[in-house]
Design a protein around this motif. Structure first.
Motif, PDB file in Angstrom:
ATOM      1  N   PRO A 256       0.841  -1.204   0.000  1.00 15.49           N
ATOM      2  CA  PRO A 256       0.000   0.000   0.000  1.00 15.49           C
ATOM      3  C   PRO A 256       0.874   1.251   0.000  1.00 15.49           C
ATOM      4  O   PRO A 256       1.921   1.282   0.603  1.00 15.49           O
ATOM      5  N   THR A 257       0.390   2.223  -0.722  1.00 15.14           N
ATOM      6  CA  THR A 257       1.108   3.485  -0.782  1.00 15.14           C
ATOM      7  C   THR A 257       0.744   4.303   0.452  1.00 15.14           C
ATOM      8  O   THR A 257      -0.410   4.324   0.889  1.00 15.14           O
ATOM      9  N   PRO A 258       1.734   4.929   1.058  1.00 14.83           N
ATOM     10  CA  PRO A 258       1.439   5.716   2.246  1.00 14.83           C
ATOM     11  C   PRO A 258       0.561   6.943   1.911  1.00 14.83           C
ATOM     12  O   PRO A 258       0.815   7.645   0.943  1.00 14.83           O
ATOM     13  N   GLN A 259      -0.474   7.144   2.672  1.00  9.03           N
ATOM     14  CA  GLN A 259      -1.372   8.281   2.449  1.00  9.03           C
ATOM     15  C   GLN A 259      -1.251   9.207   3.643  1.00  9.03           C
ATOM     16  O   GLN A 259      -1.399   8.799   4.773  1.00  9.03           O
ATOM     17  N   ASN A 260      -1.049  10.469   3.398  1.00  9.15           N
ATOM     18  CA  ASN A 260      -0.923  11.462   4.464  1.00  9.15           C
ATOM     19  C   ASN A 260      -2.141  12.284   4.569  1.00  9.15           C
ATOM     20  O   ASN A 260      -2.877  12.737   3.958  1.00  9.15           O
TER      21      ASN A 260
END
Length: 113
Positions: free
Chosen positions: A109-113
């Motif tokens: 998963p791509t990190p989401q901020n």
């Protein structure tokens, strides 16, 4: 074990017979290779008789081995072809396995901020 026993049963008496024949036949004989004129010295060989016995045994072994080797050629060719085929299918299976592993790998998963 059985093969070794059979070899002993066959080859030991054969060796004994050859040694006995060698000791009993030490006189010199002439092998004439010209059937029309046996007195021809160009095509004759003189040696003790046991030399001709041993030469006949050696030539027989060599000819027997050659005939067996040529007769089994088709089996060796088939085994070689099947080994190459097995290698080809093994490589193909490895290629398919690695492709399947690439498809199944979970995506991070791509990190989401």
């Amino acid at each position: 074990m059985l093969k070794k026993l059979i070899n002993i049963i066959v080859f030991v008496p054969l060796a004994v017979v050859l040694v006995v024949l060698s000791v009993a036949n030490r006189q010199t004989v002439t092998l004439a290779l010209n059937p029309f004129e046996p007195a021809d010295s160009m095509l004759s060989v003189s040696a003790p008789f046991f030399v001709f016995l041993f030469l006949a045994a050696i030539v027989g072994l060599i000819l027997g081995a050659a005939v067996t080797w040529f007769a089994q050629g088709k089996h060796r060719r088939r085994a070689r072809n099947e080994a190459n085929e097995a290698l080809k299918w093994h490589r193909e299976a490895e290629k398919q396995r690695s492709a399947a592993e690439r498809l199944v790998q979970p995506t991070l998963p791509t990190p989401q901020n």
